[in-house]
Design a protein around this motif. Structure first.
Motif, PDB file in Angstrom:
ATOM      1  N   ALA A  72       0.826  -1.207   0.000  1.00  0.00           N
ATOM      2  CA  ALA A  72       0.000   0.000   0.000  1.00  0.00           C
ATOM      3  C   ALA A  72       0.861   1.258   0.000  1.00  0.00           C
ATOM      4  O   ALA A  72       0.560   2.227  -0.706  1.00  0.00           O
ATOM      5  N   ARG A  73       1.942   1.261   0.780  1.00  0.00           N
ATOM      6  CA  ARG A  73       2.854   2.412   0.791  1.00  0.00           C
ATOM      7  C   ARG A  73       3.439   2.647  -0.599  1.00  0.00           C
ATOM      8  O   ARG A  73       3.526   3.775  -1.073  1.00  0.00           O
ATOM      9  N   ARG A  74       3.832   1.560  -1.234  1.00  0.00           N
ATOM     10  CA  ARG A  74       4.425   1.665  -2.588  1.00  0.00           C
ATOM     11  C   ARG A  74       3.394   2.143  -3.595  1.00  0.00           C
ATOM     12  O   ARG A  74       3.685   2.997  -4.431  1.00  0.00           O
ATOM     13  N   VAL A  75       2.182   1.618  -3.530  1.00  0.00           N
ATOM     14  CA  VAL A  75       1.112   2.090  -4.419  1.00  0.00           C
ATOM     15  C   VAL A  75       0.887   3.578  -4.202  1.00  0.00           C
ATOM     16  O   VAL A  75       0.815   4.359  -5.152  1.00  0.00           O
ATOM     17  N   GLY A  76       0.784   3.998  -2.950  1.00  0.00           N
ATOM     18  CA  GLY A  76       0.591   5.409  -2.652  1.00  0.00           C
ATOM     19  C   GLY A  76       1.715   6.267  -3.195  1.00  0.00           C
ATOM     20  O   GLY A  76       1.484   7.312  -3.804  1.00  0.00           O
ATOM     21  N   ARG A  77       2.949   5.820  -2.986  1.00  0.00           N
ATOM     22  CA  ARG A  77       4.104   6.579  -3.470  1.00  0.00           C
ATOM     23  C   ARG A  77       4.048   6.735  -4.996  1.00  0.00           C
ATOM     24  O   ARG A  77       4.256   7.822  -5.530  1.00  0.00           O
ATOM     25  N   LEU A  78       3.755   5.646  -5.697  1.00  0.00           N
ATOM     26  CA  LEU A  78       3.692   5.699  -7.161  1.00  0.00           C
ATOM     27  C   LEU A  78       2.557   6.605  -7.644  1.00  0.00           C
ATOM     28  O   LEU A  78       2.721   7.349  -8.617  1.00  0.00           O
ATOM     29  N   LEU A  79       1.425   6.554  -6.973  1.00  0.00           N
ATOM     30  CA  LEU A  79       0.315   7.437  -7.343  1.00  0.00           C
ATOM     31  C   LEU A  79       0.675   8.897  -7.071  1.00  0.00           C
ATOM     32  O   LEU A  79       0.376   9.782  -7.880  1.00  0.00           O
ATOM     33  N   VAL A  85     -10.195   1.821  -9.053  1.00  0.00           N
ATOM     34  CA  VAL A  85     -10.032   1.406  -7.662  1.00  0.00           C
ATOM     35  C   VAL A  85      -8.935   0.351  -7.602  1.00  0.00           C
ATOM     36  O   VAL A  85      -8.946  -0.601  -8.383  1.00  0.00           O
ATOM     37  N   ILE A  86      -7.999   0.550  -6.692  1.00  0.00           N
ATOM     38  CA  ILE A  86      -6.980  -0.470  -6.413  1.00  0.00           C
ATOM     39  C   ILE A  86      -7.319  -1.036  -5.049  1.00  0.00           C
ATOM     40  O   ILE A  86      -7.404  -0.296  -4.073  1.00  0.00           O
ATOM     41  N   ILE A  87      -7.548  -2.343  -4.996  1.00  0.00           N
ATOM     42  CA  ILE A  87      -7.850  -2.974  -3.717  1.00  0.00           C
ATOM     43  C   ILE A  87      -6.642  -3.776  -3.247  1.00  0.00           C
ATOM     44  O   ILE A  87      -6.013  -4.483  -4.015  1.00  0.00           O
ATOM     45  N   ILE A  88      -6.336  -3.586  -1.966  1.00  0.00           N
ATOM     46  CA  ILE A  88      -5.212  -4.282  -1.340  1.00  0.00           C
ATOM     47  C   ILE A  88      -5.755  -4.906  -0.066  1.00  0.00           C
ATOM     48  O   ILE A  88      -6.273  -4.201   0.795  1.00  0.00           O
ATOM     49  N   GLY A  89      -5.667  -6.203   0.034  1.00  0.00           N
ATOM     50  CA  GLY A  89      -6.201  -6.865   1.215  1.00  0.00           C
ATOM     51  C   GLY A  89      -7.656  -7.241   1.024  1.00  0.00           C
ATOM     52  O   GLY A  89      -8.224  -7.075  -0.052  1.00  0.00           O
ATOM     53  N   ALA A 104      -0.107  -2.529 -10.580  1.00  0.00           N
ATOM     54  CA  ALA A 104      -1.418  -2.039 -10.157  1.00  0.00           C
ATOM     55  C   ALA A 104      -1.602  -0.575 -10.534  1.00  0.00           C
ATOM     56  O   ALA A 104      -2.636  -0.182 -11.093  1.00  0.00           O
ATOM     57  N   VAL A 105      -0.612   0.239 -10.259  1.00  0.00           N
ATOM     58  CA  VAL A 105      -0.700   1.665 -10.568  1.00  0.00           C
ATOM     59  C   VAL A 105      -0.725   1.891 -12.065  1.00  0.00           C
ATOM     60  O   VAL A 105      -1.516   2.699 -12.580  1.00  0.00           O
ATOM     61  N   SER A 106       0.088   1.182 -12.795  1.00  0.00           N
ATOM     62  CA  SER A 106       0.106   1.303 -14.253  1.00  0.00           C
ATOM     63  C   SER A 106      -1.262   0.989 -14.850  1.00  0.00           C
ATOM     64  O   SER A 106      -1.770   1.717 -15.708  1.00  0.00           O
ATOM     65  N   ARG A 107      -1.892  -0.068 -14.358  1.00  0.00           N
ATOM     66  CA  ARG A 107      -3.224  -0.443 -14.849  1.00  0.00           C
ATOM     67  C   ARG A 107      -4.267   0.599 -14.477  1.00  0.00           C
ATOM     68  O   ARG A 107      -5.137   0.934 -15.275  1.00  0.00           O
ATOM     69  N   ALA A 108      -4.175   1.133 -13.274  1.00  0.00           N
ATOM     70  CA  ALA A 108      -5.140   2.150 -12.833  1.00  0.00           C
ATOM     71  C   ALA A 108      -4.973   3.428 -13.656  1.00  0.00           C
ATOM     72  O   ALA A 108      -5.975   4.037 -14.070  1.00  0.00           O
TER      73      ALA A 108
END
Length: 142
Positions: free
Chosen positions: A6-13, A82-86, A134-138
């Protein structure tokens, strides 16, 4: 593991310059807010309550809805993807609202994966292999 993803997804976004919406609470929500804000991103927390003490760090703005889980509709109606984690129940609610109500993409990173009666994945979500995927797809959806 979920927290780091989640931290990595947030950072990339955040690095991509998109506005990040999250629930503004603990766990995955706090991790994505931390990641996005550390990259200079704009992070909006949409809270189910009006408890200012329950807000996580890293938010640029907070909406206190006092609507309980109904706030998930606000999150989904405001999102392009929407990116779902967990796999919390609230996350499942967001998945259903995103696909059924809005028809927007749902990218699953170790989160809910819906199956048909034969055990085959439904087209409700797209599975990502890592945070960058995940971020690339979003971002490809917007």
């Amino acid at each position: 593991m979920e927290g780091e993803q989640a931290r990595r997804v947030g950072r990339l976004l955040g690095e991509a310059g998109v506005t990040v919406l999250c629930g503004g609470g603990g766990g995955v929500m706090a991790a994505v807010a931390e990641g996005a804000s550390s990259a200079g991103g704009l992070v909006v927390g949409v809270r189910p309550d009006n408890d200012r003490g329950a807000v996580c760090a890293g938010l640029s703005a907070v909406l206190f809805t006092n609507m309980g889980e109904a706030r998930n509709a606000i999150l989904v109606e405001s999102a392009d993807a929407v990116i779902i984690i967990g796999g919390s129940w609230g996350t499942l609610s967001e998945l259903a609202l995103a696909r059924h109500r809005r028809g927007i993409p749902v990218i699953s990173l170790g989160g809910w994966q819906l199956l048909d009666a034969d055990g085959n994945p439904l087209e409700a979500t797209v599975s990502a292999i890592d945070p960058a995927d995940a971020v690339s797809r979003a971002l490809a959806t917007g």
